[in-house]
Design a protein around this motif. Structure first.
Motif, PDB file in Angstrom:
ATOM      1  N   GLY A   1       0.786  -1.221   0.000  1.00  0.00           N
ATOM      2  CA  GLY A   1       0.000   0.000   0.000  1.00  0.00           C
ATOM      3  C   GLY A   1       0.821   1.274   0.000  1.00  0.00           C
ATOM      4  O   GLY A   1       0.297   2.358   0.206  1.00  0.00           O
ATOM      5  N   LYS A   2       2.125   1.179  -0.256  1.00  0.00           N
ATOM      6  CA  LYS A   2       2.962   2.388  -0.227  1.00  0.00           C
ATOM      7  C   LYS A   2       2.734   3.259  -1.453  1.00  0.00           C
ATOM      8  O   LYS A   2       2.841   4.477  -1.391  1.00  0.00           O
ATOM      9  CB  LYS A   2       4.433   1.994  -0.113  1.00  0.00           C
ATOM     10  N   ILE A   3       2.482   2.610  -2.604  1.00  0.00           N
ATOM     11  CA  ILE A   3       2.132   3.382  -3.805  1.00  0.00           C
ATOM     12  C   ILE A   3       1.001   2.649  -4.512  1.00  0.00           C
ATOM     13  O   ILE A   3       0.811   1.446  -4.304  1.00  0.00           O
ATOM     14  CB  ILE A   3       3.338   3.542  -4.785  1.00  0.00           C
ATOM     15  N   SER A   4       0.266   3.372  -5.351  1.00  0.00           N
ATOM     16  CA  SER A   4      -0.825   2.719  -6.078  1.00  0.00           C
ATOM     17  C   SER A   4      -0.267   2.117  -7.366  1.00  0.00           C
ATOM     18  O   SER A   4       0.800   2.488  -7.834  1.00  0.00           O
ATOM     19  CB  SER A   4      -1.915   3.729  -6.407  1.00  0.00           C
ATOM     20  N   ASN A   5      -1.046   1.198  -7.925  1.00  0.00           N
ATOM     21  CA  ASN A   5      -0.678   0.580  -9.185  1.00  0.00           C
ATOM     22  C   ASN A   5      -0.440   1.625 -10.282  1.00  0.00           C
ATOM     23  O   ASN A   5       0.536   1.551 -11.031  1.00  0.00           O
ATOM     24  CB  ASN A   5      -1.829  -0.335  -9.622  1.00  0.00           C
TER      25      ASN A   5
ATOM     26  N   GLN B   1       2.293   6.670  -0.182  1.00  0.00           N
ATOM     27  CA  GLN B   1       0.908   6.922   0.213  1.00  0.00           C
ATOM     28  C   GLN B   1       0.770   6.927   1.719  1.00  0.00           C
ATOM     29  O   GLN B   1       1.501   6.265   2.426  1.00  0.00           O
ATOM     30  CB  GLN B   1      -0.001   5.821  -0.330  1.00  0.00           C
ATOM     31  N   GLU B   2      -0.250   7.698   2.165  1.00  0.00           N
ATOM     32  CA  GLU B   2      -0.566   7.725   3.588  1.00  0.00           C
ATOM     33  C   GLU B   2      -1.431   6.508   3.891  1.00  0.00           C
ATOM     34  O   GLU B   2      -2.584   6.453   3.522  1.00  0.00           O
ATOM     35  CB  GLU B   2      -1.337   9.013   3.889  1.00  0.00           C
ATOM     36  N   SER B   3      -0.851   5.519   4.522  1.00  0.00           N
ATOM     37  CA  SER B   3      -1.711   4.395   4.902  1.00  0.00           C
ATOM     38  C   SER B   3      -1.693   4.218   6.414  1.00  0.00           C
ATOM     39  O   SER B   3      -2.174   3.241   6.935  1.00  0.00           O
ATOM     40  CB  SER B   3      -1.293   3.112   4.188  1.00  0.00           C
TER      41      SER B   3
ATOM     42  N   GLY C   1     -12.625  12.559  -2.066  1.00  0.00           N
ATOM     43  CA  GLY C   1     -12.047  13.794  -2.594  1.00  0.00           C
ATOM     44  C   GLY C   1     -11.491  14.656  -1.459  1.00  0.00           C
ATOM     45  O   GLY C   1     -10.369  15.175  -1.533  1.00  0.00           O
ATOM     46  N   GLN C   2     -12.315  14.815  -0.408  1.00  0.00           N
ATOM     47  CA  GLN C   2     -11.894  15.619   0.746  1.00  0.00           C
ATOM     48  C   GLN C   2     -10.635  15.041   1.402  1.00  0.00           C
ATOM     49  O   GLN C   2      -9.699  15.753   1.731  1.00  0.00           O
ATOM     50  CB  GLN C   2     -13.028  15.665   1.787  1.00  0.00           C
ATOM     51  N   LEU C   3     -10.660  13.691   1.530  1.00  0.00           N
ATOM     52  CA  LEU C   3      -9.554  13.020   2.209  1.00  0.00           C
ATOM     53  C   LEU C   3      -8.258  13.151   1.397  1.00  0.00           C
ATOM     54  O   LEU C   3      -7.177  13.381   1.940  1.00  0.00           O
ATOM     55  CB  LEU C   3      -9.906  11.546   2.435  1.00  0.00           C
ATOM     56  N   MET C   4      -8.399  13.057   0.072  1.00  0.00           N
ATOM     57  CA  MET C   4      -7.227  13.197  -0.793  1.00  0.00           C
ATOM     58  C   MET C   4      -6.650  14.603  -0.657  1.00  0.00           C
ATOM     59  O   MET C   4      -5.442  14.796  -0.650  1.00  0.00           O
ATOM     60  CB  MET C   4      -7.588  12.922  -2.263  1.00  0.00           C
TER      61      MET C   4
ATOM     62  N   LYS D   1      -2.035  11.635  -0.989  1.00  0.00           N
ATOM     63  CA  LYS D   1      -1.212  10.469  -0.672  1.00  0.00           C
ATOM     64  C   LYS D   1      -1.950   9.365   0.094  1.00  0.00           C
ATOM     65  O   LYS D   1      -1.334   8.388   0.496  1.00  0.00           O
ATOM     66  CB  LYS D   1       0.036  10.916   0.102  1.00  0.00           C
ATOM     67  N   ALA D   2      -3.281   9.556   0.256  1.00  0.00           N
ATOM     68  CA  ALA D   2      -4.027   8.501   0.947  1.00  0.00           C
ATOM     69  C   ALA D   2      -4.098   7.273   0.051  1.00  0.00           C
ATOM     70  O   ALA D   2      -4.379   7.377  -1.137  1.00  0.00           O
ATOM     71  CB  ALA D   2      -5.424   8.980   1.283  1.00  0.00           C
TER      72      ALA D   2
END
Ligand code: ADP
Ligand code: MG
Length: 486
Positions: free
Chosen positions: A390-394, A424-426, A462-465, A471-472
């Motif tokens: 989960g550190k980066i997206s595909n 990413q923020e995980s 959208g808000q969270l991003m 980076k979520a």
């Protein structure tokens, strides 16, 4: 020429193939002349190649080793004792007046090639023999309008001839058989498998018989197919021709026919009566060969994993689809690259997707082979791990990290992601704090989402991003939004 289904179905075709493969040795079979395609004509010809009086052939041991490799790959028996034979005939491209070949003691006997039949089931095509011999020179008829030109560079180039039993039943099976042999010689690095340059050549023996007949019909040998597709087309044409002739009351006579790819037709070259009598006798100038089992084992130890073994491993052990397994094993270097990725990850499917997706696209775009691909296989495994954890997206991996890995092969994907602030923020606590803030700021939307208005997920994402500066990790984020708000 039309053949109805009913009439076609009365007959079975019987096909046996003879394949000649030029060995990728540095020098020729019985001399130190260079073995190389496309050299200036008649430059790689010493008195030995020309068969001048007083010259003696000398065995190139690499040829023997290459033939043994092929024998092992095809599960053949490898003869302990063998000798060479002279096959005598006169032809302008054969300066010695004979070819050094093997007659009664081929290096390999028995064995088989595994292919798919027309229904996709596995089928064994038995081999009669594999023997070593030398190529003749080349007569060139289409350069000088008045004369035939002779290039003797090819004379003495080592060949193996692979002879199948008449086990092949359809043109598609023949196609699959030649494809399999070409794949094998390429895996073994003993022949480049190039049918256009004739370093791999196939003669097809074809006969037809009524389905309940006990004996085979007379066979016709078809020559001159310079692609696997043409082998298939020539056989298809010949089966049709023979059935129609028999239906017409004619008898098929044993003969050699020439295939013309432009017309997609075969035409008679010579009949059995006109065939040569080669007067084989043991070659007196070369010593008999003795092959020890230690030598066979040492060759076995050097061999790469073979396509069939890998195919079974991928489908049975790694759970890949036959489609993926076939794509991976078609080419040895691709298969070996894959083998090296999966030494470092157990995500076998992701490894196929990277190899057949982004990596293949790169190879196609720059017209290079996998051996010229700059990224190490273990780096691809690291990239897969970054996505898994989960550190980066595909998407980011494919669009941003992968291109940077090609630009600077010294950096690991993790370093690239960190240097560019792409991790990413995980961290769940941070994300939950953001979500609580968003709920406080948007009480109305929160209420509606609680009451089941699912489409507001997009709004919260959208808000969270925004709050996490993009980076979520989307998967964790959507799970947390659901959990926290409800
Ligand atoms: P030849 O003596 O003409 O060289 P071989 O018996 O050595 O014939 O066989 C050469 C090839 O022809 C082999 O691949 C063999 O499987 C195939 N073959 C033999 N008989 C038939 C037949 N009746 N129909 C089709 N192929 C055949
Ligand atoms: Mg024969």
């Amino acid at each position: 020429m039309e053949l109805s289904k009913e009439i076609r179905n009365k007959y079975t075709a019987v096909i046996g193939l003879e394949i000649h493969a030029q060995m990728l040795t540095k020098s020729k079979a019985y001399s130190s002349d260079i073995n190389e395609y496309g050299a200036i004509p008649n430059t790689n010809v010493s008195p030995i190649t020309l068969g001048h009086p007083g010259t003696l052939p000398k065995m190139n041991k690499k040829t023997i080793d290459y033939a043994i490799k092929m024998g092992i790959a095809c599960n053949c028996n490898i003869a302990e004792h063998q000798h060479f034979a002279r096959k005598n005939y006169f032809y302008p491209d054969l300066p010695k007046g004979y070819q050094i070949t093997q007659d009664t003691t081929p290096i390999c006997t028995g064995g088989y090639i595994l292919i798919n039949d027309d229904e996709g089931n596995e089928k064994k095509i038995a081999l009669t023999r594999i023997h070593m011999e030398e190529d003749a020179g080349k007569s060139i008829h289409d350069i000088d309008p008045f004369n035939t030109l002779i290039d003797l560079n090819r004379a003495g180039v080592p060949l193996i001839e692979i002879v199948s039993e008449p086990d092949i039943k359809t043109s598609q099976e023949a196609y699959n058989y030649v494809t399999e042999i070409r794949k094998l010689v390429r895996y073994l690095d003993i022949c480049d498998g190039n049918m256009e340059e004739a370093s791999l050549r196939c003669d097809a023996n074809i006969s037809v018989m009524l389905k309940d007949a006990k004996a085979f019909g007379a066979k016709v040998e078809v020559k001159n197919m310079n692609s696997i597709r043409n082998v298939k087309n020539a056989i298809e044409y010949e089966i049709k021709r023979q059935i129609l002739a028999i239906e017409n009351g004619e008898t098929i006579s044993q003969e050699t026919r020439n295939y013309d790819a432009l017309k997609n037709e075969t035409s008679a070259m010579r009949t059995k009566e006109a065939a040569n009598d080669y007067r084989y006798f043991p070659e007196p100038d070369l010593q008999p060969i003795k092959i020890s089992s230690e030598h066979i084992n040492s060759i076995k130890a050097e061999m790469p994993p073979l396509p069939n073994y890998l195919f079974k491993k991928y489908t049975n052990d790694l759970g890949l689809t036959e489609y993926d397994a076939r794509n991976l094993t078609d080419n040895k270097d691709i298969a070996l690259y894959y083998e090296n990725i999966i030494k470092h990850t157990q995500n076998y499917k992701a490894a196929v997707n990277w190899l057949m997706g982004d990596i293949k696209s790169y190879l196609n775009k720059y017209a290079v082979t996998i051996s010229e691909f700059p990224i190490l296989p273990e780096r691809i495994a690291e990239l897969i791990k970054l996505i898994e954890t989960g550190k980066i997206s595909n998407n980011l991996a494919s669009q941003k990290v992968f291109p940077k890995m090609i630009e600077d092969t010294k950096l690991t994907p993790l370093q690239i992601a960190e240097n560019n602030n792409w991790i990413q923020e995980s961290n769940e606590d941070n994300l939950i704090n953001y979500i609580n803030e968003i709920m406080n700021e948007n009480p109305e939307e929160t209420e509606r989402f609680k009451n089941g208005e699912k489409k507001l997920m997009g709004f919260f994402m959208g808000q969270l991003m925004k709050k996490s500066k993009g980076k979520a990790d989307p998967k964790t984020a959507s799970q947390l939004i659901n959990k926290t708000i409800k």
